[in-house]
Motif scaffolding. Structure first.
Motif, PDB file in Angstrom:
ATOM      1  N   ALA A  76       0.830  -1.210   0.000  1.00 49.67           N
ATOM      2  CA  ALA A  76       0.000   0.000   0.000  1.00 49.67           C
ATOM      3  C   ALA A  76       0.863   1.257   0.000  1.00 49.67           C
ATOM      4  O   ALA A  76       0.532   2.249  -0.650  1.00 49.67           O
ATOM      5  N   ARG A  77       1.982   1.232   0.716  1.00 51.40           N
ATOM      6  CA  ARG A  77       2.893   2.374   0.731  1.00 51.40           C
ATOM      7  C   ARG A  77       3.508   2.600  -0.654  1.00 51.40           C
ATOM      8  O   ARG A  77       3.625   3.741  -1.130  1.00 51.40           O
ATOM      9  N   ALA A  78       3.894   1.509  -1.317  1.00 54.02           N
ATOM     10  CA  ALA A  78       4.458   1.623  -2.663  1.00 54.02           C
ATOM     11  C   ALA A  78       3.410   2.133  -3.643  1.00 54.02           C
ATOM     12  O   ALA A  78       3.728   2.876  -4.578  1.00 54.02           O
ATOM     13  N   ASN A  79       2.153   1.752  -3.430  1.00 52.54           N
ATOM     14  CA  ASN A  79       1.085   2.240  -4.302  1.00 52.54           C
ATOM     15  C   ASN A  79       0.917   3.755  -4.170  1.00 52.54           C
ATOM     16  O   ASN A  79       0.607   4.438  -5.150  1.00 52.54           O
ATOM     17  N   VAL A  80       1.130   4.288  -2.974  1.00 56.51           N
ATOM     18  CA  VAL A  80       1.080   5.742  -2.779  1.00 56.51           C
ATOM     19  C   VAL A  80       2.187   6.414  -3.581  1.00 56.51           C
ATOM     20  O   VAL A  80       1.951   7.414  -4.282  1.00 56.51           O
ATOM     21  N   ASP A  81       3.397   5.872  -3.502  1.00 56.91           N
ATOM     22  CA  ASP A  81       4.512   6.444  -4.255  1.00 56.91           C
ATOM     23  C   ASP A  81       4.235   6.419  -5.752  1.00 56.91           C
ATOM     24  O   ASP A  81       4.531   7.383  -6.473  1.00 56.91           O
ATOM     25  N   ARG A  82       3.667   5.320  -6.223  1.00 63.69           N
ATOM     26  CA  ARG A  82       3.359   5.221  -7.650  1.00 63.69           C
ATOM     27  C   ARG A  82       2.296   6.240  -8.056  1.00 63.69           C
ATOM     28  O   ARG A  82       2.420   6.895  -9.106  1.00 63.69           O
ATOM     29  N   ALA A  83       1.244   6.380  -7.238  1.00 60.05           N
ATOM     30  CA  ALA A  83       0.157   7.305  -7.561  1.00 60.05           C
ATOM     31  C   ALA A  83       0.656   8.749  -7.616  1.00 60.05           C
ATOM     32  O   ALA A  83       0.259   9.520  -8.507  1.00 60.05           O
ATOM     33  N   TYR A  84       1.526   9.125  -6.695  1.00 59.40           N
ATOM     34  CA  TYR A  84       2.045  10.493  -6.719  1.00 59.40           C
ATOM     35  C   TYR A  84       3.030  10.701  -7.876  1.00 59.40           C
ATOM     36  O   TYR A  84       3.168  11.819  -8.389  1.00 59.40           O
ATOM     37  N   ALA A  85       3.709   9.636  -8.302  1.00 56.61           N
ATOM     38  CA  ALA A  85       4.565   9.747  -9.481  1.00 56.61           C
ATOM     39  C   ALA A  85       3.717   9.984 -10.733  1.00 56.61           C
ATOM     40  O   ALA A  85       4.087  10.778 -11.609  1.00 56.61           O
ATOM     41  N   VAL A  86       2.567   9.310 -10.821  1.00 54.44           N
ATOM     42  CA  VAL A  86       1.639   9.531 -11.933  1.00 54.44           C
ATOM     43  C   VAL A  86       1.131  10.968 -11.907  1.00 54.44           C
ATOM     44  O   VAL A  86       1.024  11.630 -12.956  1.00 54.44           O
ATOM     45  N   PHE A  87       0.827  11.473 -10.709  1.00 58.44           N
ATOM     46  CA  PHE A  87       0.365  12.866 -10.593  1.00 58.44           C
ATOM     47  C   PHE A  87       1.441  13.839 -11.066  1.00 58.44           C
ATOM     48  O   PHE A  87       1.152  14.777 -11.811  1.00 58.44           O
ATOM     49  N   ARG A  88       2.685  13.636 -10.660  1.00 57.91           N
ATOM     50  CA  ARG A  88       3.759  14.544 -11.073  1.00 57.91           C
ATOM     51  C   ARG A  88       3.962  14.495 -12.587  1.00 57.91           C
ATOM     52  O   ARG A  88       4.239  15.518 -13.221  1.00 57.91           O
ATOM     53  N   ASP A  89       3.796  13.297 -13.157  1.00 55.31           N
ATOM     54  CA  ASP A  89       3.924  13.180 -14.603  1.00 55.31           C
ATOM     55  C   ASP A  89       2.821  13.971 -15.303  1.00 55.31           C
ATOM     56  O   ASP A  89       3.082  14.684 -16.286  1.00 55.31           O
ATOM     57  N   ALA A  90       1.583  13.871 -14.802  1.00 54.54           N
ATOM     58  CA  ALA A  90       0.477  14.622 -15.403  1.00 54.54           C
ATOM     59  C   ALA A  90       0.655  16.120 -15.194  1.00 54.54           C
ATOM     60  O   ALA A  90       0.351  16.927 -16.080  1.00 54.54           O
ATOM     61  N   ASN A  91       1.176  16.497 -14.045  1.00 57.38           N
ATOM     62  CA  ASN A  91       1.349  17.913 -13.743  1.00 57.38           C
ATOM     63  C   ASN A  91       2.424  18.553 -14.629  1.00 57.38           C
ATOM     64  O   ASN A  91       2.368  19.753 -14.917  1.00 57.38           O
ATOM     65  N   ASN A  92       3.378  17.760 -15.081  1.00 52.44           N
ATOM     66  CA  ASN A  92       4.443  18.280 -15.945  1.00 52.44           C
ATOM     67  C   ASN A  92       3.978  18.520 -17.381  1.00 52.44           C
ATOM     68  O   ASN A  92       4.707  19.131 -18.167  1.00 52.44           O
ATOM     69  N   ASP A  93       2.792  18.041 -17.732  1.00 56.54           N
ATOM     70  CA  ASP A  93       2.308  18.222 -19.102  1.00 56.54           C
ATOM     71  C   ASP A  93       2.027  19.680 -19.433  1.00 56.54           C
ATOM     72  O   ASP A  93       1.882  20.031 -20.605  1.00 56.54           O
ATOM     73  N   PHE A  94       1.913  20.534 -18.417  1.00 58.08           N
ATOM     74  CA  PHE A  94       1.706  21.953 -18.674  1.00 58.08           C
ATOM     75  C   PHE A  94       2.934  22.600 -19.320  1.00 58.08           C
ATOM     76  O   PHE A  94       2.837  23.580 -20.049  1.00 58.08           O
ATOM     77  N   LEU A  95       4.106  22.049 -19.039  1.00 53.40           N
ATOM     78  CA  LEU A  95       5.359  22.672 -19.469  1.00 53.40           C
ATOM     79  C   LEU A  95       5.757  22.197 -20.861  1.00 53.40           C
ATOM     80  O   LEU A  95       5.376  21.104 -21.293  1.00 53.40           O
ATOM     81  N   PRO A  96       6.534  23.019 -21.571  1.00 58.36           N
ATOM     82  CA  PRO A  96       7.048  22.573 -22.868  1.00 58.36           C
ATOM     83  C   PRO A  96       7.951  21.357 -22.711  1.00 58.36           C
ATOM     84  O   PRO A  96       8.657  21.208 -21.709  1.00 58.36           O
ATOM     85  N   LYS A  97       7.912  20.498 -23.713  1.00 58.08           N
ATOM     86  CA  LYS A  97       8.752  19.304 -23.701  1.00 58.08           C
ATOM     87  C   LYS A  97       9.851  19.489 -24.739  1.00 58.08           C
ATOM     88  O   LYS A  97       9.647  20.105 -25.780  1.00 58.08           O
TER      89      LYS A  97
END
Length: 460
Positions: A76-97
């Protein structure tokens, strides 16, 4: 001057469009059929320490080890880390690549012209490629909202996993001590029956008792002996369960041989006006799912509108000479406007899917609230009734013990009937074993109160 004004106007227009986000803005359900719910989820301070009210060192050690070693909790702890990594990935979509690229290309007969026959062309490129999707209608923002809600849900489920693990350890510990207690009670009852059998034997030798009386006491003695293996199986089962929760092999627990079921020195109390729903992780988890599903409506709705993206390159292009200078410097800018105009039927279908998913999540959340309310009430009522039954059985056991002592004294003195002694022995055995079961039941139901209230229950 005019060009500057045009550029400023375009920038303002893009900024204003980027401030828009299609789809419904999420609002936390404030009322579910007259039951108030306040978000966000609040983890009670006593969730991580409520079991210490029992002042049981063995239980404290078991729970501490389980929190450190349990593999389900680690998952469950690892699932939290994974979920927040997915959030950071989605949040970075605002920036130019962008990426740094270097390439080489060679080709022969690049065209169908006769002059190109046998001509080999070689070229090199090096530079930076950039791309930027302008979030004109909030598709990326809604996707980020959904990812954030799902990450928060994973965090809530991790806290819930801790509550469930603590409750499982405490329940299994109660079953372990309960099996120990019933085993000790059975052994004590065997001693009492053996004392009664010795009295019958002495009276038989004196010609004051019959073989039938001896056979009847043996029947009762063997009945108790036959129950002992079942208690040992229950003890082994509880040991195996606890060992699994602590991620260790069975048979390595050192809990001591003294059977003692933990009891509270103070009663539990429900505080009037306290919103215990905010301690329920399952309710809060369902609310976060609803938030994610609501945001996904905006993600689907954004496809009804055009999407503007910009691609660019800055670097060098050269031929076989590989001369990287001002003459070989290259750049490009390519704005692209795309619109799924020919596929709006599919877009609208996806919007309806997202809306239906949101309605499903809302219904699930509402049902979870009602389930939580009823579970909390049932846990309280069950524990109170169990305590009443335990107190009555304690009185019954005391009375049975007194009746057995009187019947044995009378029978030993020759003034009492053997059947009266036999019945008194049987009633004492039954009431003492029932009391041990109820002590275990009361403890487990008390643990159930803490679990159903998410650890938010108070002591007075």
């Amino acid at each position: 001057m005019r060009n500057s004004l045009k550029l400023s106007a375009i920038a303002v227009l893009l900024a204003s469009l980027s401030a828009c986000a299609v789809g419904p803005d999420y609002q936390t359900p404030a009322k579910v059929a007259d039951i108030s719910f306040t978000s966000p989820y609040q983890q009670a301070d006593q969730v991580q320490s409520w079991w210490q009210a029992f002042d049981d060192k063995a239980l404290n050690q078991l729970i501490s080890r389980a929190l450190a070693e349990n593999r389900t909790l680690a998952q469950a702890r690892a699932n939290v880390d994974r979920a927040y990594a997915v959030f950071r990935d989605a949040n970075n979509d605002f920036l130019p690549k962008g990426s740094l690229d270097a390439g080489y290309q060679a080709s022969e007969n690049a065209t169908l012209a006769e002059n190109d026959n046998g001509v080999i062309i070689r070229g090199y490129s090096a530079g930076a490629s950039l791309s930027w999707d302008l979030d004109l209608f909030g598709k990326l923002r809604r996707a980020t909202e959904a990812a954030a809600a799902q990450a928060q849900q994973a965090d809530i489920l991790w806290h819930d996993a801790q509550v469930q693990l603590i409750s499982q350890v405490a329940t299994s510990y109660g079953e372990y001590r309960g099996a120990q207690l019933r085993l000790v009670v059975a052994e004590q009852n065997l001693q009492n029956l053996q004392q009664s059998r010795a009295i019958v034997m002495a009276r038989m030798e004196a010609g004051m008792a019959s073989e039938l009386e001896l056979t009847q006491i043996d029947v009762q003695l063997h009945q108790v002996q036959a129950a002992v293996p079942a208690y040992r199986v229950a003890l082994l089962t509880a040991d195996a369960t606890l060992s699994a929760l602590l991620a260790q092999r069975p048979g390595r627990l050192s809990l001591g041989a003294v059977p003692h079921l933990p009891e509270l020195t103070k009663p539990v109390a429900v505080v009037a006006g306290e919103n215990y729903l905010r301690y329920r992780a399952d309710v809060a988890s369902a609310e976060r799912v609803l938030a994610a599903r609501t945001a996904e409506i905006g993600v689907a709705t954004a496809d009804l509108y055009p999407n503007l993206s910009v691609r660019g390159f800055l670097g060098f292009l050269s031929g076989p000479g590989l001369a990287l200078n001002s003459d070989s410097q290259s750049w490009s800018v390519a704005p692209t406007l795309s619109w799924q105009a020919a596929d709006l039927g599919s877009v609208k279908a996806r919007i309806r899917q997202a809306e239906a998913s949101s309605q499903m999540a809302l219904a699930q959340f509402e049902q979870q609230v009602f389930n939580a309310i009823n579970e909390m009430q049932l846990a309280l009522n069950s524990y109170n009734l169990s305590r009443e039954q335990q107190l009555s059985t304690e009185l019954q056991w005391q009375a049975s013990k007194k009746a057995m002592n009187i019947a044995r004294q009378r029978y030993n003195a020759g003034s009492g009937e053997f059947l009266a002694l036999l019945d008194a022995e049987r009633e004492l055995l039954r009431s003492r074993d029932q009391l041990a079961q109820l002590q275990q039941q009361s403890f487990i139901r008390l643990v159930g109160i803490y679990r159903s209230f998410g650890g938010g229950i108070q002591l007075i």
